[in-house]
Design an enzyme around this catalytic site. Sequence first.
Site, PDB file in Angstrom:
ATOM      1  CE  LYS A  24      10.984 -32.572 -75.752  1.00  0.00           C
ATOM      2  NZ  LYS A  24      11.896 -32.215 -76.860  1.00  0.00           N
ATOM      3  CB  SER A  25       6.354 -31.008 -70.741  1.00  0.00           C
ATOM      4  OG  SER A  25       6.374 -30.468 -72.028  1.00  0.00           O
ATOM      5  NE  ARG A 123      15.031 -23.650 -79.620  1.00  0.00           N
ATOM      6  CZ  ARG A 123      14.375 -24.663 -79.069  1.00  0.00           C
ATOM      7  NH1 ARG A 123      14.963 -25.842 -78.934  1.00  0.00           N
ATOM      8  NH2 ARG A 123      13.138 -24.496 -78.643  1.00  0.00           N
ATOM      9  CG  ASP A 319       6.208 -28.924 -79.176  1.00  0.00           C
ATOM     10  OD1 ASP A 319       6.823 -27.986 -79.718  1.00  0.00           O
ATOM     11  OD2 ASP A 319       6.358 -29.225 -77.977  1.00  0.00           O
ATOM     12  NE  ARG A 350       9.943 -28.193 -84.405  1.00  0.00           N
ATOM     13  CZ  ARG A 350       9.808 -28.633 -83.161  1.00  0.00           C
ATOM     14  NH1 ARG A 350       8.757 -28.278 -82.432  1.00  0.00           N
ATOM     15  NH2 ARG A 350      10.725 -29.416 -82.637  1.00  0.00           N
TER      16      ARG A 350
END
Length: 443
Positions: A24-25, A123, A319, A350
Site C-alpha cells: 500500500k505504501s 485523525r 501496522d 488500535r
Amino acid sequence: MSAAGLSARRAGPLKGVVRAPGDKSISHRALIFGALAHGVTEVEGLLEGEDVKRSAAAMAAFGAQVERIADGRWRVDGKGGFAEPADVIDCGNAGTGVRLIMGAAAGFDMAATFTGDASLRSRPMMRVLKPLGEMGARWICREGGRLPLTLKCGGLQRIAYRLPEPSAQVKSAVLLAGLHAEGGAEVIEPEATRDHTERMLRGFGAELEVFEEGAGRRIVLAGGQKLTGIRVRVPGDPSSAAFPLVAALITTGSEVTVQGMLLNPLRIGLLDTLGEMGADLSVTNVRDEGGETVADVTARHSELEGVEVPPERAPSMIDEYPILAVAAAFARGPTVMRGIGEMRVKESDRIALTAAGLAACGVEVQEEPEGLIVNGSGAVRGGARVTTHGDHRIAMSHLVLGLASQEPVTVDEPGMIATSFPGFVDLMRSLGGDIAEEKGAAA
C-alpha cells in the site's frame, strides 16, 4: 446495506501458495510521484484497494491523466506538477494518501480542500501541517488540525525539520514539499522509518543524500528538481502478508507460502519478532525488484513463546501489532509490546480495540498508555463478536484469531477490509480457512 459481520471458525490446517496484494505504501507513492513527474509512469502490481483508488482519483483531480489498463496495471501521464483542483479532494480512509498528497500539493501556487470518511476526519493532521506551515503553507481546518481542511499552497522556503516522533508519512510530506521549495528540504529522523520515498525519489531521477546518524538518519533534498516518469513494479505488502503467515503459525498442521513479499529492512520487524518467538519461517527466492528486496516467505505451524519486543522496532512494524497480538495470544507466556503509542491515532485506537477484542475472546491482556501486554496460554477460547470501529486491520486480525480459536470469532463492519486488502476473504478461503457471513444477522 447489510449489518452482517463476518465469522471465522477452526476448520483444519491451512495449506497453499498465495501472493500478497501490492504494497500500500509503495502504491500510494507510485501514483503521487507519477503525477508529479514529467511523462508516463507505468505501474504493475498496484494495490487496488479503496485507499489507493482514492489517491488515483486525487491525482486525476490535480491534473494528471490516470488510467487503469488491466488488473494491477495503471498508467499515469504526469504534467510535472499539480494544477488547482476544481472540487474537494476526498481521500476516504487513506491517512497515508492525504498526508503525502498535502505535502506534494504544498509546493504549488493554489488552494486545495481535503476531506475523508468519518475515521479520517477524526485523525489529527497537525504533525504534517506543522512543518508545512514552517515552510510557508497556510490552512483553515477544524479544531485539532482535523479534516475538512483547505490548504493554501505555494511560496515554500527550505526547512531543516527534526521529526518529534518516528513517522514516514511526515518525513515524506516534507520531502515532497521540498521538491518545489526554495532551497529544498532536510529531514532529521531520530529513528529510521520506512524509506520508500527516498528510494522512489531516486528512481524518478531526484538527487538526495542520506546520512546515517546513530539509529536515525538525515535526508537532504535539493529544491527545484524535476521528476521523470518510470516503470514501477509494486512488491507484495508485508503488512498484508502478515495475516496468512500468522494464520499458518497458529493453526495446527498448516504450511503457507506468500510469494513476492517486500523485505525492505525497515518493514520486517514482524518477521524478526516472530522468529524470536520460535516461528518456523523460511525465506527463499530472494531478489531485487525496482530497488527493493523481494522474496517468498513460508510459515509453518509453530509452538510460540512470548517475548519482549524492543520499543525501537516499532517503526518497522507499527501496522502489524494487532496481528502480532493474535500470535501472542497463542504463544506461551507474556509478549510485551511498548513504544507503540502511534497505534492510538491510526484508523482507530488500535491498542484499545486489540485489547478489547482479545479480552472478549478469553485472552489475558494488559493495556498501557503506549503499550500492550498479551499473556498467552497456548490456546484461545474465542466465541466473541468483536467491535472493529471500521478498522480493517482490527477486523482481519480477529478473523485470523477465529481460524485457530476453540469457538468462532465474529467481526462487525468487515466492509472496510477492502481499504487495504481486497480479496482477503477469498485468499484465506483458498488456503482452507472457514470465513463466512455472520449467521442470523439483521439486514
